[in-house]
Design a protein around this motif. Sequence first.
Motif, PDB file in Angstrom:
ATOM      1  N   MET A   1       0.127  -6.825  -7.484  1.00 37.48           N
ATOM      2  CA  MET A   1       0.708  -5.751  -6.677  1.00 37.48           C
ATOM      3  C   MET A   1       1.523  -6.395  -5.556  1.00 37.48           C
ATOM      4  N   GLU A   2       2.788  -6.056  -5.480  1.00 42.25           N
ATOM      5  CA  GLU A   2       3.672  -6.600  -4.457  1.00 42.25           C
ATOM      6  C   GLU A   2       3.749  -5.612  -3.299  1.00 42.25           C
ATOM      7  N   ILE A   3       3.325  -6.064  -2.126  1.00 40.64           N
ATOM      8  CA  ILE A   3       3.380  -5.247  -0.904  1.00 40.64           C
ATOM      9  C   ILE A   3       4.651  -5.628  -0.153  1.00 40.64           C
ATOM     10  N   THR A   4       5.503  -4.652   0.093  1.00 39.70           N
ATOM     11  CA  THR A   4       6.764  -4.892   0.798  1.00 39.70           C
ATOM     12  C   THR A   4       6.879  -3.932   1.973  1.00 39.70           C
ATOM     13  N   TRP A   5       7.719  -4.291   2.917  1.00 38.72           N
ATOM     14  CA  TRP A   5       7.978  -3.448   4.081  1.00 38.72           C
ATOM     15  C   TRP A   5       9.318  -3.850   4.676  1.00 38.72           C
ATOM     16  N   THR A   6       9.839  -2.981   5.523  1.00 39.98           N
ATOM     17  CA  THR A   6      11.091  -3.271   6.210  1.00 39.98           C
ATOM     18  C   THR A   6      10.787  -4.091   7.456  1.00 39.98           C
ATOM     19  N   PRO A   7      11.292  -5.321   7.549  1.00 40.74           N
ATOM     20  CA  PRO A   7      10.943  -6.157   8.705  1.00 40.74           C
ATOM     21  C   PRO A   7      11.514  -5.579  10.000  1.00 40.74           C
ATOM     22  N   MET A   8      10.836  -5.896  11.073  1.00 38.48           N
ATOM     23  CA  MET A   8      11.255  -5.408  12.388  1.00 38.48           C
ATOM     24  C   MET A   8      12.371  -6.302  12.936  1.00 38.48           C
ATOM     25  N   ASN A   9      13.261  -5.693  13.703  1.00 41.54           N
ATOM     26  CA  ASN A   9      14.407  -6.438  14.218  1.00 41.54           C
ATOM     27  C   ASN A   9      14.101  -7.025  15.589  1.00 41.54           C
ATOM     28  N   ALA A  10      15.126  -7.581  16.203  1.00 45.04           N
ATOM     29  CA  ALA A  10      14.930  -8.308  17.460  1.00 45.04           C
ATOM     30  C   ALA A  10      14.408  -7.412  18.565  1.00 45.04           C
ATOM     31  N   THR A  11      14.876  -6.160  18.620  1.00 45.66           N
ATOM     32  CA  THR A  11      14.459  -5.276  19.711  1.00 45.66           C
ATOM     33  C   THR A  11      13.105  -4.638  19.472  1.00 45.66           C
ATOM     34  N   SER A  12      12.514  -4.876  18.334  1.00 47.07           N
ATOM     35  CA  SER A  12      11.190  -4.320  18.087  1.00 47.07           C
ATOM     36  C   SER A  12      10.129  -5.416  17.945  1.00 47.07           C
ATOM     37  N   ALA A  13      10.546  -6.684  18.035  1.00 51.06           N
ATOM     38  CA  ALA A  13       9.578  -7.777  17.922  1.00 51.06           C
ATOM     39  C   ALA A  13       8.682  -7.847  19.151  1.00 51.06           C
ATOM     40  N   PHE A  14       9.259  -7.639  20.349  1.00 50.53           N
ATOM     41  CA  PHE A  14       8.531  -7.542  21.613  1.00 50.53           C
ATOM     42  C   PHE A  14       7.872  -8.849  22.033  1.00 50.53           C
TER      43      PHE A  14
ATOM     44  N   ASN B   1       7.107 -15.312  17.817  1.00 51.84           N
ATOM     45  CA  ASN B   1       6.263 -15.553  16.647  1.00 51.84           C
ATOM     46  C   ASN B   1       5.809 -14.242  16.020  1.00 51.84           C
ATOM     47  N   LEU B   2       6.778 -13.373  15.736  1.00 50.59           N
ATOM     48  CA  LEU B   2       6.454 -12.095  15.107  1.00 50.59           C
ATOM     49  C   LEU B   2       5.912 -12.338  13.692  1.00 50.59           C
ATOM     50  N   ARG B   3       4.812 -11.693  13.397  1.00 52.14           N
ATOM     51  CA  ARG B   3       4.184 -11.822  12.093  1.00 52.14           C
ATOM     52  C   ARG B   3       3.535 -10.491  11.740  1.00 52.14           C
ATOM     53  N   TYR B   4       3.039 -10.436  10.519  1.00 55.99           N
ATOM     54  CA  TYR B   4       2.488  -9.174  10.025  1.00 55.99           C
ATOM     55  C   TYR B   4       1.105  -9.434   9.435  1.00 55.99           C
ATOM     56  N   ILE B   5       0.155  -8.596   9.826  1.00 56.18           N
ATOM     57  CA  ILE B   5      -1.200  -8.650   9.273  1.00 56.18           C
ATOM     58  C   ILE B   5      -1.262  -7.635   8.135  1.00 56.18           C
ATOM     59  N   VAL B   6      -1.374  -8.143   6.919  1.00 58.58           N
ATOM     60  CA  VAL B   6      -1.379  -7.290   5.727  1.00 58.58           C
ATOM     61  C   VAL B   6      -2.823  -7.119   5.273  1.00 58.58           C
ATOM     62  N   LYS B   7      -3.244  -5.859   5.129  1.00 53.67           N
ATOM     63  CA  LYS B   7      -4.600  -5.556   4.683  1.00 53.67           C
ATOM     64  C   LYS B   7      -4.521  -4.687   3.437  1.00 53.67           C
ATOM     65  N   TRP B   8      -5.487  -4.889   2.536  1.00 52.17           N
ATOM     66  CA  TRP B   8      -5.532  -4.062   1.341  1.00 52.17           C
ATOM     67  C   TRP B   8      -6.965  -4.027   0.814  1.00 52.17           C
ATOM     68  N   ARG B   9      -7.259  -2.950   0.084  1.00 58.84           N
ATOM     69  CA  ARG B   9      -8.539  -2.820  -0.587  1.00 58.84           C
ATOM     70  C   ARG B   9      -8.441  -1.749  -1.662  1.00 58.84           C
ATOM     71  N   ARG B  10      -9.339  -1.832  -2.655  1.00 59.87           N
ATOM     72  CA  ARG B  10      -9.366  -0.840  -3.716  1.00 59.87           C
ATOM     73  C   ARG B  10      -9.707   0.519  -3.129  1.00 59.87           C
TER      74      ARG B  10
ATOM     75  N   GLY C   1       6.996 -13.206   6.454  1.00 63.05           N
ATOM     76  CA  GLY C   1       8.146 -12.609   5.776  1.00 63.05           C
ATOM     77  C   GLY C   1       8.021 -11.100   5.696  1.00 63.05           C
ATOM     78  N   SER C   2       8.561 -10.535   4.618  1.00 62.60           N
ATOM     79  CA  SER C   2       8.545  -9.083   4.450  1.00 62.60           C
ATOM     80  C   SER C   2       7.953  -8.686   3.103  1.00 62.60           C
ATOM     81  N   ARG C   3       7.162  -9.563   2.501  1.00 65.24           N
ATOM     82  CA  ARG C   3       6.519  -9.216   1.240  1.00 65.24           C
ATOM     83  C   ARG C   3       5.301 -10.102   1.047  1.00 65.24           C
ATOM     84  N   TYR C   4       4.352  -9.573   0.289  1.00 70.98           N
ATOM     85  CA  TYR C   4       3.175 -10.348  -0.077  1.00 70.98           C
ATOM     86  C   TYR C   4       2.706  -9.854  -1.431  1.00 70.98           C
ATOM     87  N   VAL C   5       2.352 -10.780  -2.322  1.00 62.59           N
ATOM     88  CA  VAL C   5       1.933 -10.435  -3.674  1.00 62.59           C
ATOM     89  C   VAL C   5       0.430 -10.649  -3.786  1.00 62.59           C
ATOM     90  N   VAL C   6      -0.271  -9.584  -4.135  1.00 60.30           N
ATOM     91  CA  VAL C   6      -1.710  -9.650  -4.373  1.00 60.30           C
ATOM     92  C   VAL C   6      -1.920  -9.933  -5.861  1.00 60.30           C
TER      93      VAL C   6
END
Length: 1224
Positions: A738-751, A754-763, A777-782
Amino acid sequence: MAGPQPPPWVHAAFLLCLLGIGRAIEIPMDLPQPPTITKQSVKDHIVDPRDNILIECEAKGNPAPSFHWTRNSRFFNVAKDPRVSMRRRSGTLVIDFRSGGRPEEYEGEYQCFARNKFGTALSNRIRLQVSKSPLWPKENLDPVVVQEGAPLTLQCNPPPGLPSPVIFWMSSSMEPITQDKRVSQGHNGDLYFSNVMVQDMQTDYSCNARFHFTHTIQQKNPFTLKVLTTRGVAERTPSFMYPQGTSSSQMVLRGTDLLLECIASGVPTPDIAWYKKGGDLPSDKAKFENFNKALRITSVSEEDSGEYFCLASNKMGSIRHTISVRVKAAPYWLEEPENLILAPGEDGRLVCRANGNPKPTVQWMVNGEPLQSAPPNPNREVAGDTIIFRDTQISSRAVYQCNTSNEHGYLLANAFVSVLDVPPRMLSARNQLIRVILYNRTRLDCPFFGSPIPTLRWFKNGQGSNLDGGNYHVYENGSLEIKMIRKEDQGIYTCVATNILGKAENQVRLEVKDPTRIFRMPEDQTAKRGTTVQLECRVKHDPSLKLTVSWLKDDEPLYIGNRMKKEDDSLTIFGVAERDHGSYTCIASTELDQDLAKAYLTVLADQTTPTNRLAALPKGRPDRPRDLELTDLAERSVRLTWIPGDDNNSPITEYVVQFEEDQFQPGIWHDHSKFPGSVNSAVLPLSPYVNYQFRVIAVNEVGSSHPSLPSERYRTSGAPPEFNPGDVKGEGTRKNNMEITWTPMNATSAFGPNLRYIVKWRRRETRETWNNVTVWGSRYVVGQTPVYVPYEIRVQAENDFGKGPEPDTVIGYSGEDLPSAPRRFRVRQPNLQTITLEWDHPEHPNGILTGYSLRYTAFNGTKVGKQMVENFSPNDTKFTVQRADPVSRYRFTLSARTQVGSGEAVTEESPAPPNEATPTAAPPTLPPTTVGATGAVGSTDTTAAAATTEATTVPIIPTVAPTSVATTTTTTAATTMESPPTTRTKTHESAPDEQSIWNVTVLPNSKWANITWKHSFGPGTDFVVEYIDSNHTKKTVPVKAQAQPIQLTDLYPGMTYTLRVYSRDNEGISSTIITFMTSTAYTNNQADIATQGWFIGLMCAIALLVLILLIVCFIKRSRGGKYPVREKKDVPLGPEDPKEEDGSFDYSDEDNKPLQGSQTSLDGTIKQQESDDSLVDYGEGGEGQFNEDGSFIGQYTVKKDKEETEGNESSEATSPVNAIYSLA
C-alpha cells in the motif's frame, strides 16, 4: 455606533501597574546601602575555546562596591595575569587569548565578592569548563554478520564531549536512517534492531555526533551488515535488549525530566506499553517517545516516584520490566531571605527556609565569612534557618549569606541588613497630571521611602477623611485605585507618608474627560460610476483633547488620492470607480479613547462613460511603487508601506504584494496578497520560520507595473506546524503493498527547520497498534500487506520545534489482485430456443469488482462457431442466450474482473440435445482420456447433466495405445500430452433441491490426487470416497464434510481409476462415477521433438524414399500378373475370410469402422480421425485424398476386361496402403 474604547496601551499599562503593586520597597540609590549582586554567570559555565572567556559579576551599592575573585577557594590575583582583566565599574572578568594561551588552563570554580564599607555580597560558585569536541578514535569495523530475524545492537560509543554531543545515525552517503518500531535509536545513542531483515543490508550505518559549541559533526566509520537468510524466519517471544533483566532502578531530581526506556526484540516486532503500579500515568506530564519505547515525564515531583513497568508483547507472548523510580531533590526555596531595612532600635528577622531530598543543611555567613567566625553580636540570635535581630543599631549593618545544600546541589542568597534613620521622602515627580475618560478605571501611584517604613494615607482636595473603601482601594505599596471614574472624582489627590521622623506628601491632579462619540455616522450608499459620494462622520469629543479622524477601507488604512478629499467631518470621493466599492470605517480618536463607525459603498456600472478630465489623455501602465518600508514587526505579522508610482492617467485598481524566501525556493516570487488601489499600507500575515522579502506591483486597466525594488528581509521565528499535509491517500501499487502519498507542505507551512512527516497506519478491522515511521519525502510504501484490506492512515507534520495537530484519519486500501472464479456457475436450458446462465459473486473478489466477462462458442461435433464476448456490470448475475439452432451446443467461459484484470475462469457447457446418445464407457483394458457420464439418457434434464461433464485430458506415455469414447455421432481419438503434469477432472452439475452430492473434482498427480465435492447435507455429515484401480482393487476412505480437500496418497503412476463419493449414512445418495488417470512417474521437460527442424527433414526424406519404393513396387506388381478384385456389388468379405492368403485384399464400405491406428501430428497433439478419413472404395468417379501422414491415396478405377471370361483371373489395382500391408 460603538461605545467609548480607550486605546489598547491604557489597558496594558494598567495591568503592568497591578503586577508591580506587591514589589518590596527598595532603598533609593542616593542613600547609603550595602552591595547587592545584580548580574552573574550561571553556575555551570561552559565556554567556547575559540572565544575569549567572560565571567560576569555586577553589583550595586552606595558607595560603589569593589570586586575581587577567588578561584578554587583561593584568592585570584587578576593583576598578575596579563591575559585577565576586569571591566571598569564591574566585576566581570575577561580572559583574552588573542595573544596565545590555552583556555583549559583557566578551568575551575570561581566566586565573585562585591564589597563596600557596609558589607560584602557573594556570587554563586561558578564552575568554568571549556567545551570539548574530541575526535572519534580510528577503528576498522568488520562487517557485522547476523542471522535474519535475530536482534542486533550497533554501538555508537561517541567520544566524551562537553557538553554531551547530539547523536544521530545516517548512512555514509548522509542519508538519514529510517526508524520505526523495529529499528530505532536508544537514548544512549546505540541503534537497536528488534529483528534484522534482508532489506537492512541495503545501506550502511554510521553514528554521527554533533557538538554544540564548535558546531561540528564527527562521523564514525560505518557499519556494514551481512544478513544470513533462511527459508523461514522463526517467530520468537519478546526479550529485552535494554535494560537487561526483569527489574532496574532509576533516580531523578525534582524539576527535571524523567526518561524511562524499554527496547525489546522478537518476531514479530513487539509492541511496548507503559503502566504505573498503583495508579495512572500523569496525563498532563507524560508523553511517549521513540515509537512508545520511551516514557518521558516532564518536571517530576515527589508524587511521581514509584514503580513503573513496560510490557513488551507480540502474538508469541509478552514480558515485562519493572523500573523503580526514586525522586530526589536539590534544595529549593520555601522562603528566600529578603533585604531588611530597619531603623535604630527596631527588631527584625531574616528567614532562609528551603527543602530538598535529602533535607538540606543551612549555613549562615556574614560578609562572606562563616557566622561562627564573625565577631559576636548581642543583638543577633541564630535559630536554625532564622536570624533574629533585636534593638538593632547602626553597627549591625552587614550582608548575610544563606547557603543551603545537599548532595545534589546548593542555593546561595544574599540579604543585607541596613539600619537607617531616614524621614519619609517621595520618589516620584511632584504634582503629576492624570487624565482619564469618564466611567473608566484608573490608579494613582505615590512611590515613597523612609526608615522606619512610613504609613501612607490619601486625601482629596486637601480635606476629608482617608480614602479607602467603596469606590476606592489602597494597596500595600500605597497606590490608590478608583474603580469607576465619575465627574465628581475630578480634583487634587494628596498622598501623605508619615513615620516617627516626619512626613512627606505629594499631589496628583486628576482630570475627567468626556468620551469621544460619533453622533452622525456614515450611511450605506449606492452610487453610479463617475458620480460623487460623500460619507459623513461628525464627532463629539472633549475639547481639551486633540481629535484625529482617519478612514479605513475594507479594514485597511485608506490612501487618500487625488480623487478624494478628507475633512474633519466627512470623506468625499470624486468620480467613483468600481475599485471604490467596499466598506468604509471612520475612526475618531484622542490620546485617551476612540470611537468608530462603518458604512458600505456599492458602485453600479454605468453604460455611459462619464466626462472625465483624464479621458483625453493617453493611458499607460503605472510606474513601479517605491520606498518599501517594514514597520510594526511582530511574530506573525508586519506592516508594509510603500509610495505609489504615477498611475499614467489610468487609476491604479489593485496592488499585488509578492514575497520571496531564501530557504526552500530562493529567487522565486509568490503572490502573498492583493489590496485595493486606494491602499498604500497593509498588515501582512506571516508564517513562522520564513525569511521574507517583499515587493509590490501596481495594476491599472492598462496592465501591471514593473515590480518595486525588494524590501529588506525579515525572518520570523519558528514554531510547530499548525496543520498537516493534505490529500492523504492509501492505494496499492501491487497486490502485497500500500503506497501512502500526500501533498507536501510548502515553505510557508513548514514553520520550522527539518520538516518531516510522521506516517501512521493500522488495519481497520483488527484495531491493532499503530505502526509509524518518519518520512522526509511525500510517499511511503507499506509492504507485506494482505490483498485489498482497509487501513486507517494518519500523516502528521513535524519540525524541530514540535509536532503539528493531531491528524485526521483517512481510509486507504492495500493492492488488489485477480479475483477468484465466480461461484456456482449454472447453465440451464428451459427450452430448445434459449439457454439461461446464472452465477454468484466470487468468494474472494480481491478488490473492487468492475464486472464479468463471458466468452462462448457454439459447436456441433468438430465444427466450432465464432467466439462471442459479453461484458457485464458487477451487479449482473444472469444472462440468456438465444440458440441459433436446436442441435448445436455451447461452451461458456465466465470470469470476474477487478481493476487489475480478469481472474480465474470457470467453464460450463450447455446440456446436450435430447436426440444425442450418451457416451459409452471405454474398454477397461485401455485407459480413457475423457470422463463421461454413464447410464441411459432418460430425460432432457439427465442429458444436460451428462453433457455438462467436463472432460479433461490426462497425460499418458506415448507407448500407450490410444483409445476413444464412441458416440452415435463422433469418434473421439485419445490424446497424448507431455505437460502439464497435473490435470483436473471435474463434474459440473447443478445443485438439486434435495440431498445430493455433485461437482466432484479430482486433481491427480503421479502418486496422489486431491478430491473435492459439493453437497447439500448439513454440517458434520460423514462421507466415503470409493475408488477402483485398473486391477479392480477397490478402496474406501471415510471423511468429514469439512475436511475437504481429501488427498488419496496410495496411487500408482499411469494408472486409471474410477471414483465416486457417497453418504456414509445412505450409500444410495452418491455422486456420478468419474474416471481419472494419474500422470506418469516422470515428466519429459525436453522440447517437443516433432517441432525440431532436423526431425522434420529426416521424416520428409524417409517419406520420399518410401514413396519411391511404393511406386517401384506398384509398377512391378502391375506388370507381374492379374489379381481378382471384387466389385462393389459383391457381398463384403466376412471376418472369417482370409485376407491375404491369395494375395488379394478386401476393401470394406463400412463408414463407421475406425482405423486400427492413429497418426500423431507434428505439433504433438492427436488428430481426430473422422469416418470420412477411411479409404475410398473402388468405384467409378472416386476421388483421391491425402492420408494423415501426408501421403497421397490415389483413386484407382478397376475395369473388367471384356475379352476375358468370367472365371478367369482379374487384375487388382493396389493402393499404397495395400502395398504397406503387403510388405508387412
